[in-house]
Design a protein around this motif. Structure first.
Motif, PDB file in Angstrom:
ATOM      1  N   ILE A  30       1.012  -0.935  -0.324  1.00 14.02           N
ATOM      2  CA  ILE A  30      -0.254  -0.154   0.393  1.00 14.02           C
ATOM      3  C   ILE A  30       1.305   1.113  -0.134  1.00 14.02           C
ATOM      4  N   VAL A  31       0.363   2.412  -1.588  1.00 12.15           N
ATOM      5  CA  VAL A  31       1.383   3.352  -0.872  1.00 12.15           C
ATOM      6  C   VAL A  31       0.231   4.558  -0.146  1.00 12.15           C
ATOM      7  N   GLU A  32       0.578   4.906   0.961  1.00 15.25           N
ATOM      8  CA  GLU A  32      -0.263   6.143   1.033  1.00 15.25           C
ATOM      9  C   GLU A  32       0.773   7.039   1.597  1.00 15.25           C
ATOM     10  N   PRO A  33       0.084   8.697   1.168  1.00  7.90           N
ATOM     11  CA  PRO A  33       1.060  10.041   1.513  1.00  7.90           C
ATOM     12  C   PRO A  33      -0.019  10.796   2.957  1.00  7.90           C
ATOM     13  N   CYS A 128       4.936   3.853   3.680  1.00  5.30           N
ATOM     14  CA  CYS A 128       4.182   5.179   4.233  1.00  5.30           C
ATOM     15  C   CYS A 128       4.317   5.951   5.142  1.00  5.30           C
ATOM     16  N   PRO A 129       5.144   7.913   5.218  1.00  2.00           N
ATOM     17  CA  PRO A 129       3.996   7.990   3.528  1.00  2.00           C
ATOM     18  C   PRO A 129       4.835   8.205   3.157  1.00  2.00           C
ATOM     19  N   ALA A 130       4.024   8.061   1.818  1.00  2.00           N
ATOM     20  CA  ALA A 130       4.844   8.530  -0.242  1.00  2.00           C
ATOM     21  C   ALA A 130       3.771   8.288  -0.230  1.00  2.00           C
ATOM     22  N   LYS A 131       3.887   8.931  -2.029  1.00  2.00           N
ATOM     23  CA  LYS A 131       2.890   9.357  -2.489  1.00  2.00           C
ATOM     24  C   LYS A 131       3.391   8.706  -3.787  1.00  2.00           C
ATOM     25  N   ILE A 132       2.382   8.184  -5.108  1.00  4.03           N
ATOM     26  CA  ILE A 132       2.540   8.125  -5.915  1.00  4.03           C
ATOM     27  C   ILE A 132       2.434   9.169  -7.098  1.00  4.03           C
ATOM     28  N   THR A 133       4.211   9.489  -7.849  1.00  6.32           N
ATOM     29  CA  THR A 133       4.172  10.880  -8.515  1.00  6.32           C
ATOM     30  C   THR A 133       3.933  10.304 -10.377  1.00  6.32           C
ATOM     31  N   ASN A 134       3.800   8.651 -10.099  1.00  8.82           N
ATOM     32  CA  ASN A 134       4.279   8.214 -11.807  1.00  8.82           C
ATOM     33  C   ASN A 134       3.845   7.285 -11.581  1.00  8.82           C
ATOM     34  N   ALA A 135       3.381   6.815 -13.017  1.00  6.36           N
ATOM     35  CA  ALA A 135       3.453   5.475 -13.641  1.00  6.36           C
ATOM     36  C   ALA A 135       3.338   5.238 -15.666  1.00  6.36           C
ATOM     37  N   ALA A 136       3.573   4.060 -15.330  1.00 12.51           N
ATOM     38  CA  ALA A 136       4.100   3.776 -16.253  1.00 12.51           C
ATOM     39  C   ALA A 136       3.814   1.471 -16.508  1.00 12.51           C
ATOM     40  N   ASN A 141       4.232  -5.508 -17.218  1.00 17.84           N
ATOM     41  CA  ASN A 141       4.139  -5.170 -15.643  1.00 17.84           C
ATOM     42  C   ASN A 141       3.734  -3.707 -15.962  1.00 17.84           C
ATOM     43  N   ALA A 142       3.437  -3.134 -14.409  1.00 24.82           N
ATOM     44  CA  ALA A 142       3.241  -1.364 -14.112  1.00 24.82           C
ATOM     45  C   ALA A 142       4.629  -1.411 -13.254  1.00 24.82           C
ATOM     46  N   ARG A 143       5.441   0.045 -13.629  1.00 25.53           N
ATOM     47  CA  ARG A 143       6.290   0.629 -13.169  1.00 25.53           C
ATOM     48  C   ARG A 143       6.104   1.929 -12.628  1.00 25.53           C
ATOM     49  N   VAL A 144       6.105   1.912 -11.130  1.00 25.38           N
ATOM     50  CA  VAL A 144       5.077   2.787 -10.223  1.00 25.38           C
ATOM     51  C   VAL A 144       6.044   3.222 -10.066  1.00 25.38           C
ATOM     52  N   THR A 145       6.991   5.236  -9.396  1.00 29.44           N
ATOM     53  CA  THR A 145       8.154   5.851  -8.978  1.00 29.44           C
ATOM     54  C   THR A 145       7.123   6.464  -7.829  1.00 29.44           C
ATOM     55  N   LEU A 146       7.521   6.527  -6.869  1.00 33.77           N
ATOM     56  CA  LEU A 146       6.870   7.196  -4.949  1.00 33.77           C
ATOM     57  C   LEU A 146       7.952   8.116  -4.858  1.00 33.77           C
ATOM     58  N   GLN A 147       7.857   8.858  -4.011  1.00 35.10           N
ATOM     59  CA  GLN A 147       8.098   9.886  -3.683  1.00 35.10           C
ATOM     60  C   GLN A 147       8.165   9.794  -1.789  1.00 35.10           C
ATOM     61  N   HIS A 148       9.393   9.346  -1.063  1.00 30.89           N
ATOM     62  CA  HIS A 148       8.944   9.305   0.207  1.00 30.89           C
ATOM     63  C   HIS A 148       8.904  11.112   0.874  1.00 30.89           C
ATOM     64  N   ALA A 149       8.189  11.452   1.784  1.00 29.74           N
ATOM     65  CA  ALA A 149       7.648  12.449   2.790  1.00 29.74           C
ATOM     66  C   ALA A 149       8.933  13.322   2.309  1.00 29.74           C
ATOM     67  N   GLU A 150      10.219  13.128   2.785  1.00 29.82           N
ATOM     68  CA  GLU A 150      11.096  13.324   3.209  1.00 29.82           C
ATOM     69  C   GLU A 150      11.548  13.891   1.760  1.00 29.82           C
ATOM     70  N   GLY A 151      11.634  13.183   0.951  1.00 26.36           N
ATOM     71  CA  GLY A 151      11.909  13.699  -0.625  1.00 26.36           C
ATOM     72  C   GLY A 151      12.434  12.462  -1.651  1.00 26.36           C
ATOM     73  N   LYS A 152      12.530  11.674  -0.650  1.00 23.32           N
ATOM     74  CA  LYS A 152      13.320  10.541  -1.872  1.00 23.32           C
ATOM     75  C   LYS A 152      12.776   9.629  -2.434  1.00 23.32           C
TER      76      LYS A 152
END
Ligand SMILES: Cc1cc2nc3c(=O)[nH]c(=O)nc-3n(C[C@H](O)[C@H](O)[C@H](O)COP(=O)(O)OP(=O)(O)OC[C@H]3O[C@@H](n4cnc5c(N)ncnc54)[C@H](O)[C@@H]3O)c2cc1C
Length: 401
Positions: A30-33, A128-136, A141-152
């Motif tokens: 689960i990815v949740e911001p 968590c906390p992280a949000k999905i910022t891009n998906a291809a 497969n699906a490739r999901v880019t996510l950004q953690h709260a600290e920016g990584k």
């Protein structure tokens, strides 16, 4: 592949999906911001939610119901009235031969039960906390880019991405799926109060010229209210002091429950009807509010979202995750239920907002017919309880394993 399934959004629907999938031994994330401990978690706030019978059965099959019902209030009757008219209609649990038509629970309480249960699911990562910022999306497969709260930033691959990220779903946008949105020009003002007469497990729906007003029985003898007010009037209503607020709410509801007092904190939600034009894309599906956002008049949005979850779980249990047939089955199965409920809730709001004399007279006849014509009430109750149509296993209370 990092995961079999990545769920975007750990709100009421996304968390329930992760729990429902547990018996299938899949690797899930689960990815949740919003941080799990945050008081500001938007899905698990202080709203009261009416859970339908199909939702009850689903949580029973997931072995969560005992914890939920301990903090929930049964609804044994629903009383529907049209302000300024004499008639009213009702649905009764006894008449429908069930112990309750549904149960009311505070979202925060439901959230706590779901969050605790998530900790016990093996092969589940909560990012968590992280949000999905891009998906291809590709055939493999699906490739999901996510950004953690600290920016990584981080990249994950999965076989299926599920968008459960709410009405303003950014994952839906990433999938290129448009949503039709129509604002009602209204906000739902919610909170709780004390009524002089006890609600005695009855939920009240009162249609007023400004929109519907619902009072739901909640714990400690209090009533949760969902009061629809025009957008243009909402800020004024929210700024009223307790006494002035109660006086206006009382004027809208009347004195059927005696005098109102002790109103709690108020919050408001903009009311928008939204419906995604498609439910699937290559290696991706929409569930919950990401797929449909309803007016809360019939208290059905979350219940509908859970039926999405139950149907998706059936499709996943019966198909290979890499088989495009899975997505087709899910979309075909959910289309009817979603379209019907979107049409029903929207129709209800629009019919009861008309103030012409013929419209009012038609409503009187409708209410009378509802009470008098055999079978109509049972059919309506069946839909309200989420028991109409072909139900997936979990909605029938059958565990997945
Ligand atoms: C006033 C009111 C009363 C209601 N009463 C009822 C009722 O009685 N009965 C009923 O059935 N329904 C009711 N509803 C509807 C119900 O609240 C919604 O259907 C339900 O909250 C939808 O849950 P969800 O998990 O799909 O979306 P949400 O609750 O919106 O959760 C979405 C989650 O996704 C996360 N997210 C957002 N962006 C991203 C991203 N980029 N990546 C990852 N995660 C992200 C959010 O932080 C959130 O946790 C009511 C609604 C309102 C407004």
């Amino acid at each position: 592949m990092d995961y079999d399934i990545v769920i975007a959004g750990g709100g009421m629907v996304g968390s329930s999906l992760a729990l429902a999938l547990a018996p299938l031994s899949l690797r899930v994330a689960i990815v949740e911001p919003v941080a799990r401990t945050a008081v500001a978690q938007p899905s698990f706030d202080d709203r009261s939610t009416a859970l339908s019978r199909s939702t009850q059965r689903m949580y029973e099959a997931m072995h969560l119901w005992d914890d939920i019902v301990a903090a929930a209030t049964p609804v044994e009757r629903i009383h529907v009235s049209d302000k300024g008219r004499f008639g009213f209609s009702h649905i009764d649990a006894k008449e429908q031969q069930v112990e309750a038509l549904g149960y009311v629970v505070i979202n925060r309480v439901l959230g706590a039960v779901l969050q605790d249960a998530l900790d016990d699911v093996p092969d589940l990562d909560i990012v968590c906390p992280a949000k999905i910022t891009n998906a291809a999306f590709g055939p493999d497969n699906a490739r999901v880019t996510l950004q953690h709260a600290e920016g990584k930033e981080e990249s994950l691959t999965c076989r299926l991405l599920v968008a459960a990220d709410g009405a303003n779903s950014s994952v839906r946008d990433m999938l290129g799926i448009a949503a039709k949105k129509v604002s009602y020009g209204q906000r739902a003002v919610v909170g709780n109060l004390l009524a002089e007469k006890p609600l005695e497990n009855c939920a009240y729906e009162r249609f007023t010229p400004h929109g519907p007003l619902a009072l739901l029985p909640i714990a400690d003898g209090r009533a949760g209210f969902v009061w629809t007010v025009a957008d243009s009037d909402a800020d004024r209503v929210l700024a009223l002091d307790d006494a002035a607020f109660l006086a206006e709410l009382q004027e809208a509801f009347g004195y059927r429950l005696g005098e109102f007092s002790r109103v709690g904190a108020r919050a408001a939600y903009p009311l928008v009807l939204s419906k995604a034009v498609r439910l699937t894309a290559t290696r991706a599906v929409l569930v919950g509010n990401a797929a449909h956002g309803l007016h809360p008049v019939a208290a059905q949005g979350f219940n509908l979202g859970l039926r999405d979850v139950a149907a998706l779980c059936d499709c996943i249990a019966d198909c290979d995750l890499d088989d495009p047939e899975l997505l087709q089955r899910y979309a075909a199965w959910r289309k009817g239920d979603q379209t019907k409920l979107v049409g029903f809730t929207d129709g209800l709001v629009r019919i009861f907002s008309k103030q012409s004399t013929p419209a009012k007279a038609l409503r009187d006849i409708g209410m009378l017919g509802f009470d008098m014509v055999p079978g109509v009430r049972s059919l309506f109750a069946k839909h309200t309880m989420g028991l109409a149509g072909r139900l997936p296993r979990l909605s029938r209370g059958v565990p997945l394993s």
